[in-house]
Write a protein that holds these residues in place. Structure first.
Motif, PDB file in Angstrom:
ATOM      1  N   ALA A 110      23.003   4.735 -32.123  1.00  0.00           N
ATOM      2  CA  ALA A 110      21.944   4.345 -31.191  1.00  0.00           C
ATOM      3  C   ALA A 110      21.803   2.829 -31.127  1.00  0.00           C
ATOM      4  O   ALA A 110      21.579   2.255 -30.052  1.00  0.00           O
ATOM      5  CB  ALA A 110      20.621   4.989 -31.615  1.00  0.00           C
ATOM      6  N   TRP A 111      21.945   2.176 -32.275  1.00  0.00           N
ATOM      7  CA  TRP A 111      21.828   0.707 -32.321  1.00  0.00           C
ATOM      8  C   TRP A 111      22.884   0.061 -31.426  1.00  0.00           C
ATOM      9  O   TRP A 111      22.594  -0.876 -30.675  1.00  0.00           O
ATOM     10  CB  TRP A 111      21.980   0.235 -33.761  1.00  0.00           C
ATOM     11  CG  TRP A 111      21.731  -1.227 -33.965  1.00  0.00           C
ATOM     12  CD1 TRP A 111      20.544  -1.819 -34.321  1.00  0.00           C
ATOM     13  CD2 TRP A 111      22.683  -2.290 -33.837  1.00  0.00           C
ATOM     14  NE1 TRP A 111      20.702  -3.180 -34.407  1.00  0.00           N
ATOM     15  CE2 TRP A 111      22.014  -3.501 -34.115  1.00  0.00           C
ATOM     16  CE3 TRP A 111      24.034  -2.341 -33.510  1.00  0.00           C
ATOM     17  CZ2 TRP A 111      22.636  -4.740 -34.085  1.00  0.00           C
ATOM     18  CZ3 TRP A 111      24.673  -3.576 -33.466  1.00  0.00           C
ATOM     19  CH2 TRP A 111      23.987  -4.755 -33.755  1.00  0.00           C
TER      20      TRP A 111
ATOM     21  N   LEU B  87      24.519   1.381 -28.824  1.00  0.00           N
ATOM     22  CA  LEU B  87      24.308   1.674 -27.405  1.00  0.00           C
ATOM     23  C   LEU B  87      23.084   0.969 -26.834  1.00  0.00           C
ATOM     24  O   LEU B  87      23.032   0.661 -25.640  1.00  0.00           O
ATOM     25  CB  LEU B  87      24.186   3.182 -27.212  1.00  0.00           C
ATOM     26  CG  LEU B  87      25.452   3.991 -27.510  1.00  0.00           C
ATOM     27  CD1 LEU B  87      25.177   5.479 -27.369  1.00  0.00           C
ATOM     28  CD2 LEU B  87      26.605   3.564 -26.603  1.00  0.00           C
ATOM     29  N   ASP B  88      22.089   0.727 -27.696  1.00  0.00           N
ATOM     30  CA  ASP B  88      20.847   0.114 -27.233  1.00  0.00           C
ATOM     31  C   ASP B  88      20.808  -1.395 -27.450  1.00  0.00           C
ATOM     32  O   ASP B  88      19.797  -2.036 -27.128  1.00  0.00           O
ATOM     33  CB  ASP B  88      19.649   0.741 -27.959  1.00  0.00           C
ATOM     34  CG  ASP B  88      19.451   2.201 -27.589  1.00  0.00           C
ATOM     35  OD1 ASP B  88      19.938   2.612 -26.515  1.00  0.00           O
ATOM     36  OD2 ASP B  88      18.832   2.937 -28.394  1.00  0.00           O
ATOM     37  N   TYR B  89      21.877  -1.970 -27.978  1.00  0.00           N
ATOM     38  CA  TYR B  89      21.857  -3.403 -28.313  1.00  0.00           C
ATOM     39  C   TYR B  89      21.549  -4.238 -27.064  1.00  0.00           C
ATOM     40  O   TYR B  89      22.144  -4.016 -25.999  1.00  0.00           O
ATOM     41  CB  TYR B  89      23.198  -3.838 -28.906  1.00  0.00           C
ATOM     42  CG  TYR B  89      23.173  -5.279 -29.381  1.00  0.00           C
ATOM     43  CD1 TYR B  89      22.660  -5.586 -30.636  1.00  0.00           C
ATOM     44  CD2 TYR B  89      23.625  -6.308 -28.568  1.00  0.00           C
ATOM     45  CE1 TYR B  89      22.615  -6.908 -31.073  1.00  0.00           C
ATOM     46  CE2 TYR B  89      23.574  -7.624 -28.997  1.00  0.00           C
ATOM     47  CZ  TYR B  89      23.067  -7.920 -30.250  1.00  0.00           C
ATOM     48  OH  TYR B  89      23.014  -9.228 -30.675  1.00  0.00           O
ATOM     49  N   PRO B  90      20.641  -5.209 -27.158  1.00  0.00           N
ATOM     50  CA  PRO B  90      20.222  -5.996 -25.977  1.00  0.00           C
ATOM     51  C   PRO B  90      21.216  -7.111 -25.630  1.00  0.00           C
ATOM     52  O   PRO B  90      20.943  -8.295 -25.837  1.00  0.00           O
ATOM     53  CB  PRO B  90      18.864  -6.561 -26.422  1.00  0.00           C
ATOM     54  CG  PRO B  90      19.000  -6.724 -27.909  1.00  0.00           C
ATOM     55  CD  PRO B  90      19.837  -5.547 -28.361  1.00  0.00           C
TER      56      PRO B  90
ATOM     57  N   HIS C  85      30.163  -0.842 -20.935  1.00  0.00           N
ATOM     58  CA  HIS C  85      28.731  -0.703 -21.228  1.00  0.00           C
ATOM     59  C   HIS C  85      28.120  -2.071 -21.520  1.00  0.00           C
ATOM     60  O   HIS C  85      27.027  -2.406 -21.036  1.00  0.00           O
ATOM     61  CB  HIS C  85      28.543   0.233 -22.418  1.00  0.00           C
ATOM     62  CG  HIS C  85      27.141   0.305 -22.934  1.00  0.00           C
ATOM     63  ND1 HIS C  85      26.144   1.005 -22.284  1.00  0.00           N
ATOM     64  CD2 HIS C  85      26.561  -0.255 -24.038  1.00  0.00           C
ATOM     65  CE1 HIS C  85      25.016   0.888 -22.961  1.00  0.00           C
ATOM     66  NE2 HIS C  85      25.241   0.126 -24.024  1.00  0.00           N
TER      67      HIS C  85
ATOM     68  N   ARG D  22      25.235  -3.743 -19.360  1.00  0.00           N
ATOM     69  CA  ARG D  22      23.956  -3.960 -20.033  1.00  0.00           C
ATOM     70  C   ARG D  22      23.564  -5.435 -20.025  1.00  0.00           C
ATOM     71  O   ARG D  22      22.377  -5.783 -19.925  1.00  0.00           O
ATOM     72  CB  ARG D  22      24.058  -3.454 -21.470  1.00  0.00           C
ATOM     73  CG  ARG D  22      22.808  -3.635 -22.319  1.00  0.00           C
ATOM     74  CD  ARG D  22      21.835  -2.506 -22.096  1.00  0.00           C
ATOM     75  NE  ARG D  22      20.588  -2.745 -22.817  1.00  0.00           N
ATOM     76  CZ  ARG D  22      20.013  -1.859 -23.600  1.00  0.00           C
ATOM     77  NH1 ARG D  22      20.568  -0.668 -23.778  1.00  0.00           N
ATOM     78  NH2 ARG D  22      18.872  -2.133 -24.196  1.00  0.00           N
TER      79      ARG D  22
END
Length: 232
Positions: A84-85, A87-90, A125, A129
């Motif tokens: 999750a970290w 995929l969600d990294y800003p 991704h 992102r």
């Protein structure tokens, strides 16, 4: 079959990692996360797996390394947290200052295109992102080895002249040897690869060197003027 876009007089080919986006900062944050979740020894094991996988496939694959890392101990809750970290990294927070406005300026002078190498899941991704995908209007190419894929690049984006911007001068040299005077190479001195580069040993040397991606705006205007004069 991929359809070519309309020809442009100048296509600006932009690397992503440590050229438009601070990938060193991402890697540092990932190290800190792995230490928090698994401890230093397991963090070191992850990076050993990562390096072995990169040597095998020829590109960075953070998700693939995590898949291999989990093999012997896949019951740890930290694995799901790390997935999750990642995929969600800003990534939008790690875009270099003036990178997106530079892309906007390049699109007024020619066409800005991402030319990257990497895996086919996490790399796109990251580009999306970060906001880079939108900035280049979806003009993105990702290869296993971009320096070996220049024929495919030219078929997709025919142009009178190309400008390649990258933090790895050895890749710029390989592209220059392939395309010759049709390519202008720009070395951006950002990131750990750039810091370790020995330009004296690289032939041909980059045509231009800049300290930050923001410096590309002014240089690009002169490059386009030069192309216009040479074709007159």
């Amino acid at each position: 079959m991929t359809q070519a876009v309309n020809a442009s007089s100048t296509v600006f080919l932009l690397d992503v990692d440590n050229t438009l986006l601070d990938n060193d900062r991402f890697a540092s944050d990932l190290r800190a996360h792995l230490v928090q979740q698994f401890g230093q020894e397991e963090c070191d094991r992850y990076w050993s797996v990562y390096e072995q996988l990169r040597d095998t496939v020829g590109y960075a694959d953070y998700l693939g390394a995590l898949q291999h890392f989990r093999r012997d101990q896949d019951a740890r809750p930290g694995l799901l947290a790390t997935s999750a970290w990642l995929l969600d990294y800003p990534f939008e927070e790690q875009v270099f200052p003036h990178a997106l406005s530079t892309i906007e300026a390049l699109n007024t002078l020619g066409r800005a295109v991402i030319l990257s190498d990497g895996d086919i899941v996490f790399q796109p991704h990251k580009i999306d992102r970060s906001g880079i995908y939108g900035a280049v209007r979806g003009e993105v190419l990702i290869f296993v080895h971009k320096e070996l894929s220049l024929d495919a690049m030219q078929a997709r984006y025919p142009a009178q002249h190309y400008v390649m911007v990258d933090d790895k001068p050895n890749l710029l040299a390989a592209m220059k040897r392939s395309l010759g005077d049709k390519l202008t190479t720009v070395f951006v001195r950002q990131g750990h690869y750039a810091a370790k580069a020995d330009l004296a040993s690289i032939h041909p040397a980059p045509d231009h060197t800049i300290d930050t991606i923001g410096d590309l705006k002014a240089l690009a205007a002169t490059l386009v003027s030069g192309v216009a004069v040479s074709s007159a």
